[in-house]
Design a protein around this motif. Structure first.
Motif, PDB file in Angstrom:
ATOM      1  N   PHE A   1      32.774  30.698  52.422  1.00 56.33           N
ATOM      2  CA  PHE A   1      34.026  30.838  53.179  1.00 56.33           C
ATOM      3  C   PHE A   1      34.457  32.300  53.262  1.00 56.33           C
ATOM      4  CE2 PHE A   1      38.607  31.187  53.477  1.00 56.33           C
ATOM      5  CZ  PHE A   1      38.831  30.494  54.656  1.00 56.33           C
ATOM      6  N   VAL A   2      34.464  33.001  52.125  1.00 55.98           N
ATOM      7  CA  VAL A   2      35.011  34.382  52.159  1.00 55.98           C
ATOM      8  C   VAL A   2      34.086  35.323  52.923  1.00 55.98           C
ATOM      9  CG1 VAL A   2      36.434  34.123  50.082  1.00 55.98           C
ATOM     10  CG2 VAL A   2      34.134  35.076  49.864  1.00 55.98           C
ATOM     11  N   GLN A   3      32.791  34.973  52.977  1.00 55.82           N
ATOM     12  CA  GLN A   3      31.880  35.812  53.774  1.00 55.82           C
ATOM     13  C   GLN A   3      32.277  35.821  55.251  1.00 55.82           C
ATOM     14  OE1 GLN A   3      27.834  34.436  53.142  1.00 55.82           O
ATOM     15  NE2 GLN A   3      28.047  34.819  50.932  1.00 55.82           N
TER      16      GLN A   3
ATOM     17  N   LEU B   1      44.185  30.353  46.415  1.00 58.06           N
ATOM     18  CA  LEU B   1      44.337  31.616  47.146  1.00 58.06           C
ATOM     19  C   LEU B   1      43.009  32.368  47.046  1.00 58.06           C
ATOM     20  CD1 LEU B   1      47.371  34.031  46.894  1.00 58.06           C
ATOM     21  CD2 LEU B   1      45.043  34.910  46.827  1.00 58.06           C
ATOM     22  N   LEU B   2      42.464  32.747  48.193  1.00 61.45           N
ATOM     23  CA  LEU B   2      41.199  33.497  48.228  1.00 61.45           C
ATOM     24  C   LEU B   2      41.447  34.846  48.907  1.00 61.45           C
ATOM     25  CD1 LEU B   2      38.727  30.633  49.276  1.00 61.45           C
ATOM     26  CD2 LEU B   2      39.181  31.522  46.978  1.00 61.45           C
ATOM     27  N   PHE B   3      41.111  35.912  48.206  1.00 58.88           N
ATOM     28  CA  PHE B   3      41.391  37.263  48.716  1.00 58.88           C
ATOM     29  C   PHE B   3      40.286  38.196  48.201  1.00 58.88           C
ATOM     30  CE2 PHE B   3      44.689  40.965  48.529  1.00 58.88           C
ATOM     31  CZ  PHE B   3      44.200  41.468  49.731  1.00 58.88           C
ATOM     32  N   PRO B   4      39.117  38.168  48.849  1.00 55.87           N
ATOM     33  CA  PRO B   4      37.951  38.889  48.310  1.00 55.87           C
ATOM     34  C   PRO B   4      38.152  40.394  48.201  1.00 55.87           C
ATOM     35  CG  PRO B   4      37.494  38.001  50.511  1.00 55.87           C
ATOM     36  CD  PRO B   4      38.794  37.420  50.079  1.00 55.87           C
ATOM     37  N   ASP B   5      39.083  40.977  48.988  1.00 54.08           N
ATOM     38  CA  ASP B   5      39.282  42.432  48.925  1.00 54.08           C
ATOM     39  C   ASP B   5      40.470  42.830  48.041  1.00 54.08           C
ATOM     40  OD1 ASP B   5      37.142  42.807  50.644  1.00 54.08           O
ATOM     41  OD2 ASP B   5      38.398  42.563  52.430  1.00 54.08           O
ATOM     42  N   ALA B   6      40.942  41.935  47.205  1.00 49.62           N
ATOM     43  CA  ALA B   6      42.068  42.272  46.305  1.00 49.62           C
ATOM     44  C   ALA B   6      41.668  43.448  45.413  1.00 49.62           C
ATOM     45  CB  ALA B   6      42.425  41.066  45.439  1.00 49.62           C
ATOM     46  N   GLN B   7      42.654  44.282  45.121  1.00 51.51           N
ATOM     47  CA  GLN B   7      42.353  45.464  44.292  1.00 51.51           C
ATOM     48  C   GLN B   7      41.851  45.047  42.908  1.00 51.51           C
ATOM     49  OE1 GLN B   7      46.024  47.629  44.555  1.00 51.51           O
ATOM     50  NE2 GLN B   7      45.632  48.152  46.705  1.00 51.51           N
ATOM     51  N   GLU B   8      42.511  44.062  42.307  1.00 48.97           N
ATOM     52  CA  GLU B   8      42.111  43.614  40.969  1.00 48.97           C
ATOM     53  C   GLU B   8      41.135  42.443  41.097  1.00 48.97           C
ATOM     54  OE1 GLU B   8      43.170  45.286  38.496  1.00 48.97           O
ATOM     55  OE2 GLU B   8      44.706  46.419  39.589  1.00 48.97           O
ATOM     56  N   PRO B   9      39.986  42.534  40.419  1.00 47.16           N
ATOM     57  CA  PRO B   9      39.009  41.432  40.531  1.00 47.16           C
ATOM     58  C   PRO B   9      39.602  40.066  40.187  1.00 47.16           C
ATOM     59  CG  PRO B   9      38.054  43.287  39.335  1.00 47.16           C
ATOM     60  CD  PRO B   9      39.493  43.637  39.575  1.00 47.16           C
TER      61      PRO B   9
END
Ligand code: GLY
Ligand code: MN
Ligand code: MN
Length: 431
Positions: free
Chosen positions: A18-20, A66-74
């Motif tokens: 999905f995040v791809q 919540l999916l946020f692959p580019d979040a600053q914190e892993p």
């Protein structure tokens, strides 16, 4: 939950896929379904929204993903919010998921309590470039209530009016239409339970039995095999009720000489099965019923052979229509002149076969799958031709569930569910 859950690896894989598909800076949120009220303090049983389930395996109300692959914190790249449990809640409502259990089921490492959602969402919204909202875009959807997802979208749009938005559902329609082997085995579990139900009712059906008594036999067999229950409202239709496509009353007494059409499927682990069988109430088809039954069976077999990768559902339906037309001519229901003069937009066969032959099957009975998407390996579809003849007092539908193979015709997951008329007659007489 009473079913054996699928592995957390599957859900991690689903989230990766999905995040791809997200644009840079994309942040997606998925909500559980509401528990729907009846009146006073009565409610319908909880049924999880299939998208959050597909992405997490979490089958609990009020959960948010919540999916946020580019979040600053892993640790902010995948967050699951669940309702807070405590010893008091455990006494009143029973056990709810602990964060540890939620991680084991979903593979998500960051699990927060639900009341932390707003604050964290606001923090991450500042980092996000685009919100992905999950509106219901299914081609058959007709939703008249405001869902939990709708309320969230309304809130988020009001709070962050300048964030652009995109659709998660489009991505999920593509992903969910192609099944992982674990998902296929869960569908097969549902089918095996459906088969048990069908084998149970065959010797039970006899003149004088009521449609709801047959429904009860299915329910008994489903529940004792850890099924979630019926995957959809069962159709137990005898005599002319066979010709009411969405007959749900199931309140008539079955008469000798009539056929009974049963469109029934068990759900297991939130996956659906979808079966139709049509059998004679007396245990013996009349010659005319048998001729129609054999015709439907031939159409079903021929249709199945057409379900190969690359095929478009629309073209497939046209081909099945031609095969059905030939059978209806043989049965004397259509003649060549009617066919020659037919309106191509409304072919003559539709008088006796007015619905589609196949739909996707999976977490939803009419599962996701884009209509203009060619068939691919590991899609699961139904094959369900029917001939409905109200003037003769009966109708026949036969429905199996199949998996598209990379090469060659599909695999019939309902191979073991009796369908040959001689076998059905024989099983009905083993009383
Ligand atoms: N049971 C619903 C369907 O066959 O599509
Ligand atoms: Mn179906
Ligand atoms: Mn069905």
């Amino acid at each position: 939950m009473r079913y054996r859950p699928l592995s957390s690896k599957l859900y991690s894989k689903n989230r990766d896929l999905f995040v791809q598909a997200l644009d840079r800076g994309g942040l997606a949120v998925f909500n559980s379904n509401d528990i729907y009220p009846i009146s006073a303090d009565s409610t319908l049983p909880f049924a999880q929204h299939r998208d959050i389930f597909y992405l997490s395996g979490i089958d609990q109300e009020e959960s948010i993903l919540l999916l946020f692959p580019d979040a600053q914190e892993p640790e902010h790249r995948e967050i699951l919010f669940i309702k807070k449990t405590s010893e008091i809640i455990a006494v009143w409502e029973g056990q709810k998921l602990t964060p540890k259990q939620a991680t084991a089921l979903s593979g998500i490492q960051t699990v927060c309590w639900l009341h932390e959602f707003e604050k964290l969402f606001q923090l991450l919204a500042d980092q996000a470039e685009i919100f992905y909202f999950n509106t219901n875009e299914h081609y058959r959807a007709k939703v008249e209530t405001q869902t939990r997802e709708d309320r969230f979208i309304k809130w988020a749009k009001a709070k962050f009016p300048n964030h652009p938005t995109a659709k998660s559902n489009f991505i999920l329609q593509k992903l969910r239409s192609i099944k992982d082997t674990e998902e296929i085995s869960q569908i097969k579990n549902a089918i095996d339970i459906t088969e048990k139900g069908f084998r149970r009712v065959l010797p039970f059906i006899k003149p004088g039995v009521w449609e709801f008594e047959i429904e009860a036999e299915f329910a008994h067999e489903f529940l004792k095999n850890r099924s979630d229950g019926f995957a959809y409202s069962p159709i137990i239709a005898s005599g002319n009720n066979c010709n009411v496509l969405h007959y749900l009353d199931n309140n008539q007494q079955c008469k000798s000489g009539d056929l009974i059409l049963m469109d029934v499927g068990a759900a297991y682990g939130n996956y659906a099965s979808d079966m139709t069988r049509t059998v004679p109430v007396s245990g013996k088809f009349t010659p005319r019923q048998r001729a129609v039954y054999d015709a439907v069976l031939r159409v079903e077999k021929a249709a199945m052979q057409l379900l190969v990768p690359g095929v478009l559902i629309k073209e497939y339906h046209q081909e099945v229509g031609k095969i059905m037309t030939d059978e209806l001519i043989q049965l004397g229901l259509l003649d060549l002149t009617m066919v020659k003069n037919q309106d191509p937009e409304k072919p003559a066969y539709k008088k006796y076969f007015m619905h589609g032959t196949s739909h996707h099957l999976g977490l939803d009975t009419h599962d996701y799958g884009l209509v203009d998407q060619p068939l691919k390996g590991n899609m699961v579809l139904t094959v369900e031709p029917g001939i409905y003849i109200p003037e003769e007092g009966f109708g026949v539908r036969i429905e199996d569930d199949v998996v598209i193979q990379e090469d060659g015709p599909p695999l019939n997951l309902m191979e073991n569910v009796p369908k040959a008329p001689d076998e059905i007659e024989q099983l009905m007489h083993q009383r």
